[in-house]
Write a protein that holds these residues in place. Structure first.
Motif, PDB file in Angstrom:
ATOM      1  N   SER A 151      64.095  41.165  19.656  1.00 34.99           N
ATOM      2  CA  SER A 151      64.016  41.078  21.115  1.00 34.99           C
ATOM      3  C   SER A 151      63.238  39.846  21.553  1.00 34.99           C
ATOM      4  CB  SER A 151      63.339  42.337  21.682  1.00 34.99           C
ATOM      5  OG  SER A 151      64.079  43.487  21.355  1.00 34.99           O
ATOM      6  N   ASP A 152      62.280  39.442  20.743  1.00 36.67           N
ATOM      7  CA  ASP A 152      61.482  38.259  21.052  1.00 36.67           C
ATOM      8  C   ASP A 152      61.910  37.054  20.217  1.00 36.67           C
ATOM      9  OD1 ASP A 152      59.883  39.273  23.101  1.00 36.67           O
ATOM     10  OD2 ASP A 152      58.515  40.216  21.692  1.00 36.67           O
ATOM     11  N   LEU A 153      63.196  36.998  19.879  1.00 38.24           N
ATOM     12  CA  LEU A 153      63.741  35.825  19.192  1.00 38.24           C
ATOM     13  C   LEU A 153      63.360  34.540  19.913  1.00 38.24           C
ATOM     14  CD1 LEU A 153      65.788  34.427  17.189  1.00 38.24           C
ATOM     15  CD2 LEU A 153      67.487  34.767  18.996  1.00 38.24           C
ATOM     16  N   TRP A 154      63.327  34.605  21.239  1.00 36.93           N
ATOM     17  CA  TRP A 154      63.048  33.407  22.026  1.00 36.93           C
ATOM     18  C   TRP A 154      61.683  32.821  21.694  1.00 36.93           C
ATOM     19  CZ3 TRP A 154      59.408  31.908  25.580  1.00 36.93           C
ATOM     20  CH2 TRP A 154      58.466  32.877  25.964  1.00 36.93           C
TER      21      TRP A 154
ATOM     22  N   ASN B 152      69.902  45.869  19.260  1.00 37.10           N
ATOM     23  CA  ASN B 152      69.930  46.913  18.248  1.00 37.10           C
ATOM     24  C   ASN B 152      70.655  46.468  16.991  1.00 37.10           C
ATOM     25  OD1 ASN B 152      68.598  49.148  19.732  1.00 37.10           O
ATOM     26  ND2 ASN B 152      70.335  48.922  21.118  1.00 37.10           N
ATOM     27  N   ASN B 153      71.994  46.476  17.056  1.00 39.19           N
ATOM     28  CA  ASN B 153      72.772  46.207  15.845  1.00 39.19           C
ATOM     29  C   ASN B 153      72.893  44.705  15.583  1.00 39.19           C
ATOM     30  OD1 ASN B 153      75.215  45.135  17.191  1.00 39.19           O
ATOM     31  ND2 ASN B 153      75.360  47.200  18.030  1.00 39.19           N
ATOM     32  N   PRO B 154      73.325  44.328  14.373  1.00 45.80           N
ATOM     33  CA  PRO B 154      73.417  42.900  14.023  1.00 45.80           C
ATOM     34  C   PRO B 154      74.254  42.071  14.981  1.00 45.80           C
ATOM     35  CG  PRO B 154      73.528  44.237  12.036  1.00 45.80           C
ATOM     36  CD  PRO B 154      73.541  45.201  13.190  1.00 45.80           C
ATOM     37  N   ASP B 155      75.343  42.626  15.532  1.00 46.68           N
ATOM     38  CA  ASP B 155      76.147  41.859  16.485  1.00 46.68           C
ATOM     39  C   ASP B 155      75.342  41.506  17.726  1.00 46.68           C
ATOM     40  OD1 ASP B 155      78.395  41.626  14.992  1.00 46.68           O
ATOM     41  OD2 ASP B 155      79.560  43.150  16.043  1.00 46.68           O
ATOM     42  N   GLU B 156      74.582  42.469  18.225  1.00 46.28           N
ATOM     43  CA  GLU B 156      73.757  42.209  19.408  1.00 46.28           C
ATOM     44  C   GLU B 156      72.683  41.164  19.104  1.00 46.28           C
ATOM     45  OE1 GLU B 156      73.950  46.464  21.810  1.00 46.28           O
ATOM     46  OE2 GLU B 156      72.312  46.091  20.409  1.00 46.28           O
ATOM     47  N   ILE B 157      72.115  41.245  17.910  1.00 46.44           N
ATOM     48  CA  ILE B 157      71.093  40.275  17.516  1.00 46.44           C
ATOM     49  C   ILE B 157      71.696  38.877  17.468  1.00 46.44           C
ATOM     50  CG2 ILE B 157      69.566  39.552  15.646  1.00 46.44           C
ATOM     51  CD1 ILE B 157      69.313  42.580  14.943  1.00 46.44           C
ATOM     52  N   ASN B 158      72.839  38.737  16.797  1.00 50.43           N
ATOM     53  CA  ASN B 158      73.478  37.417  16.683  1.00 50.43           C
ATOM     54  C   ASN B 158      73.921  36.881  18.041  1.00 50.43           C
ATOM     55  OD1 ASN B 158      73.195  37.294  13.874  1.00 50.43           O
ATOM     56  ND2 ASN B 158      75.076  38.457  13.543  1.00 50.43           N
TER      57      ASN B 158
END
Length: 980
Positions: free
Chosen positions: A432-435, A487-493
């Motif tokens: 969520s805090d990738l930014w 949540n899932n890897p698709d959302e993360i990517n």
């Protein structure tokens, strides 16, 4: 990670329709090819299943007391039965019956909850891997032993594994005491990519246990996890094994606790062929390698134990590459490209030293390796101590690579080195805090690149390269918060986009300016030291910066950084600040509202931001104030003459647009149009004025006549940054008008603006040209040739033909490396098969990746439909010469061509988001938008992470339709009058 969000739209961009039909039109040859590809995939799948079921026996990685598990498929959960090893003889061979679970599949329960349970935490890993990278056996065998800390007594141990064959599992307290735990079963929950080890006796809180797992996997060709890549020397294919784990693909290489918060120490051992080398995050132990028992051609390389780190930062490469070294800094490349590493090796240590001083913390690892890979999915990846790159952003060849690639390389290296502190030393708790990782690295890369190339005005270029690009995406209703639940890897990517990178960078730059650089740096140092080798959330950063800003008295003690910055990270979009002057009493009212490309419901928008306001008048005294999350504020008696202009958002340090009352706009325009009057404004503010005016007009905040009047001064503009800023808006108008009967009026006006600067800087370079002049010449010539100026086109064709007629075209190319993109595209566009085939052969023969990228884009400029159709086929054909990571570039190149748009869109869901954007940029009729909606709806499941981009493209298309309806006639009228 340096995300690949390149502007694939730099090349030829003539318009076309999506098509009236409700289906996607593709050429017969492409349709046939896709059919054959589908059949081929089925056959390949069958062969792969057969291969996996009949793998030849390979000696075990290392002898140890482990359990042999029999696998059984049960829907989404694979279960394996086990026996208690403490009751059996070590040498006896066991046959276990397989059991199946009868409980409800966990994939049916809260599948969005993909976080691991927190009952156990990894303390350290010991990983041993043998990759087999010979033709016909692209597999690897491995063993991982994980020391875990138990925090909550539990009857299971859950970790990640994906696309791995699990052969053996063992859980024990201490190997010496033979205290093994009996395993009930192991289950592979595929949708959440969990490997769950169910125990007959629980692991107890407060204790440590070892989990040992033997496994096998495929060295895939998907550029994910542990994968294979190759290159050729004298037509001989050389194979390498390498990794890309961010965000969730370490689990494809070894079973692990694959979440950023679950940091641990790693000790890695790699087996390799004797004629190859291996590198990993840490230094190799000892000068000699040990033989692998049973594999006479292989040896072990052992690596030092790492510092605590997240799994996504692990990396290893087995190759026959060479390297150049500068102390503990090394750059690796395939042998024929080794000379191209010199520039990276020169600037890398300089940038590293800059960051050590900037952060006030020494780089904590004993070495850095950087390696250019033939196949790589991202731009680069910041693996701690072993940074992996695409060749094009690491390698530079003088007189072949453009000067722009020098800057690009410096930026990418600076980005990845910034991550060694911000992301690696301190890591976000969750994606969520990738930014925090990417936004920070994107901003600080400008500081690092500026340290080695101060003449490039990096901080000026920031606003056109990052800030304005973020505005374009963030103006959509379908944009998203910077800090967003995933949540899932698709959302993360899906959040590796301009919001995380460019908007994140822009708001950090804004904060640095209202805090001052000194306070910003001291706060960062405090934050990094407090969380080093640990994880953090954005509030941890806000707290440290608040402490520092209060200590240094640059922030009101009643206000916190969190209060300010939450309005920027937890809300979608950005504001437009409207400046309304009272010319009688010299007061000014600043009001705010969200800027949207569809602003019909703007009156109901209640989103508010904390906005740092800076302003100045003709006297050039910069003052500041705040709009404190309120609709408006009024400043009284500013002592500004009613005949003087007011400028707001100095150097565009704030992440917002500015609109003025008409009178103030006219005062600014009058200043710009005076002879050398534009020099009263910094180039950054000239870029801001142009970008703000045109975009405000495009959504109805400002009359188009006022906005277009601002552009008239461009006849005397010679700075790159303002021109680059306005080209974005002028190119938008090109796309909207190119298929209309009034395109000539737009064309004539743009050529009027360009005429003097084109004559002054010309088509040919001078030795003493500054680099930003080279950039401006490129941008001017791209558009001049595209608009059909005879002098430009003839110059391009003549230079291409001279190269084509050269007896040694692969060794001697006199076309300026900074104009090759223009020359190649123009010549291929007006030429035929002969020109295309010549350029294609040069692409195949090129040894410099920058040159290959330039040719790859130019090859999409052809006007021959069959050539473009064939080109698309080759983009998805193995062994065609186009690498997998370049497929998106080919599709985007064809989509940017009027003739090729439909062809590229027909297969766009097979590629990346950038292709969808390229294919839909010209939509400006309701029929086109409706057809695309149907297209997306019918293939929604195929888009994957590109679905958000498709939705954004629909929103942009609908905005284009409204724009044409509301503004096209008025603009045409203004253009007609301006050209008379």
């Amino acid at each position: 990670m340096t995300h690949v969000h390149e502007d694939f739209g730099k090349m030829d961009a003539n318009g076309t329709t999506f098509g009236k039909q409700k289906f996607v039109a593709v050429s017969k040859s492409l349709a046939l090819f896709l059919l054959l590809l589908f059949v081929g995939c089925i056959v390949a799948t069958g062969l792969l299943v057969y291969h996996l079921s009949s793998c030849q026996s390979v000696p075990q990685v290392e002898e140890s007391k482990l359990l042999m598990l029999n696998k059984h498929s049960n829907g989404d959960i694979t279960t394996v039965a086990t026996a208690d090893p403490s009751t059996e003889s070590e040498t006896e061979e066991y046959q276990f019956s397989t059991t199946t679970t009868t409980e409800k599949s966990k994939t049916e329960i809260e599948i969005d909850d993909v976080r691991l349970p927190r009952s156990v935490h990894p303390h350290s890993y010991n990983i041993k891997l043998i990759p087999f990278i010979q033709e016909g056996n692209f597999t690897f065998h491995g063993e991982v032993t994980i020391l875990i800390n138990v925090t909550v007594t539990s009857d299971n141990i859950t970790l990640h594994a994906d696309d791995l064959i699990i052969d053996n599992i063992l859980v024990y307290e201490h190997l010496q005491t033979n205290k093994f735990l009996s395993i009930k079963q192991a289950a592979n929950e595929t949708k959440r990519q969990f490997l769950i080890i169910y125990l007959n006796q629980p692991v107890e809180a407060g204790k440590q246990y070892y989990v040992s797992i033997k496994f096998r996997g495929i060295l895939n060709d998907l550029l994910q996890g542990f994968y294979r890549s190759s290159y050729k020397i004298n037509n001989e294919t050389r194979w390498i094994a390498t990794t890309q784990f961010q965000a969730t693909d370490a689990r494809k290489a070894f079973p692990c606790f694959d979440e950023p918060a679950l940091k641990a120490k790693f000790q890695i051992s790699l087996a390799r062929l004797k004629n190859m080398t291996s590198i990993s995050n840490m230094r190799k132990i000892g000068p000699y390698s040990q033989p692998v028992r049973g594999l006479s051609e292989y040896v072990w390389d052992y690596y030092e134990e790492s510092l605590p780190m997240s799994t996504y930062l692990i990396a290893f490469v087995i190759s026959d590459f060479d390297c150049l070294r500068n102390g503990t800094f090394s750059v690796w490349a395939r042998p024929s490209a080794l000379s191209q590493t010199k520039y990276s090796l020169q600037i890398g240590p300089q940038i590293l030293k800059f960051y050590e001083n900037f952060f006030g913390i020494k780089y904590p690892l004993p070495k850095i390796d950087m390696i250019g890979l033939p196949d790589f999915p991202a731009g680069a990846m910041e693996n701690w101590g072993l940074i992996t790159y695409r060749e094009s952003v690491l390698l530079y060849e003088d007189k072949v690579s453009s000067k722009g690639s020098l800057q690009r390389i410096a930026h990418v290296i600076a980005h990845e080195l910034a991550h060694q502190w911000f992301g690696n030393l301190v890591t976000p708790v969750w994606w969520s805090d990738l930014w925090l990782n990417e936004g920070f690295a994107t901003y600080v890369e400008c500081l690092g690149a500026n340290a080695v190339n101060p003449h490039l005005k990096e901080l000026d270029q920031f606003i056109i390269n990052e800030l304005h690009g973020a505005f374009m995406l963030d103006a959509l209703q379908s944009s998203h918060q910077i800090s967003i639940k995933v949540n899932n890897p698709d959302e993360i990517n899906n959040i590796f986009d301009r919001i995380s990178y460019s908007k994140g960078a822009a708001i950090l730059r804004m904060m640095q300016h209202f805090l001052t650089m000194e306070v910003f740096q001291r706060g960062l140092n405090k934050y990094l030291k407090s969380r080093m080798y640990k994880n953090a959330e954005q509030d941890d950063l806000w707290n440290m910066l608040t402490q520092q800003s209060h200590e240094d008295k640059v922030l009101d003690p009643n206000v916190t950084i969190k209060e300010i910055m939450d309005t920027w990270t937890l809300q979608t979009g950005f504001p437009v600040v409207t400046v309304q002057r009272n010319y009688e009493d010299s007061s000014v009212t600043f009001s705010q509202e969200r800027f949207l490309i569809n602003n019909e419901n703007r009156s109901s928008n209640s989103v508010l931001w904390w906005i740092p306001i800076t302003y100045m008048d003709r006297r050039s005294v910069v003052k500041s104030t705040w709009i404190g999350a309120e609709p408006a504020i009024t400043l009284n008696d500013l002592n500004i003459s009613k005949d003087d202009w007011l400028l707001v958002n100095i150097n565009q340090t704030g992440y917002y647009r500015v609109n003025y009352d008409d009178r103030n706009w006219n005062l600014i325009t009058a200043q710009l149009q005076k002879r050398k009057g534009h020099l009263a404004f910094d180039p950054k503010n000239r870029a801001q004025l142009l970008d703000d005016a045109m975009n405000l007009a495009s959504v109805g905040y400002l009359d188009y006549e006022i906005a277009l009047n601002v552009t008239k001064y461009l006849k005397q503009e010679r700075e790159y940054v303002p021109w680059k800023a306005v080209f974005t808006s002028l190119d938008y108008m090109y796309e909207m008008f190119v298929r209309t009967a009034h395109f000539d009026k737009y064309k004539n006006y743009l050529l009027t603006l360009l005429r003097d600067v084109y004559k002054e800087i010309g088509f040919n370079e001078s030795e003493d040209d500054q680099q930003l002049i080279l950039y401006l010449r490129f941008e001017v010539n791209v558009r001049t040739c595209k608009l059909g100026v005879r002098d430009c086109i003839i110059s391009a064709i003549q230079q291409f033909q001279t190269w084509k007629n050269s007896p040694y075209p692969d060794k001697r190319n006199l076309i300026s490396e900074n104009l090759r993109e223009v020359v190649y595209c123009t010549a291929i566009s007006v030429g035929g098969q002969e020109e295309w085939d010549f350029a294609w052969q040069r692409y195949l023969n090129a040894n410099v990746e920058n040159e290959k990228e330039t040719l790859l884009m130019a090859l999409g400029c052809s006007k021959e439909i069959w050539i473009l159709s064939r080109y698309l086929e080759w983009a998805i054909t193995e062994h065609s010469g186009i690498r997998k990571h370049d497929s998106a570039r080919v599709f985007a190149a064809v989509a940017n061509n009027a003739i090729g748009q439909e062809l590229a869109l027909g297969a766009s869901s097979m590629s990346l988001s950038s292709i969808v954007r390229s294919c839909t940029i010209r939509f400006n009729t309701q029929m086109e938008v409706d057809n695309f909606k149907e297209f997306v709806k019918s293939r929604e499941n195929e888009f994957g992470v590109a679905l958000r981009t498709a939705q954004q493209s629909i929103e942009q298309g609908e905005a284009n339709v409204k724009w044409m309806s509301k503004y096209s006639k008025k603009i045409i009228k203004w253009l007609s009058n301006s050209n008379t």
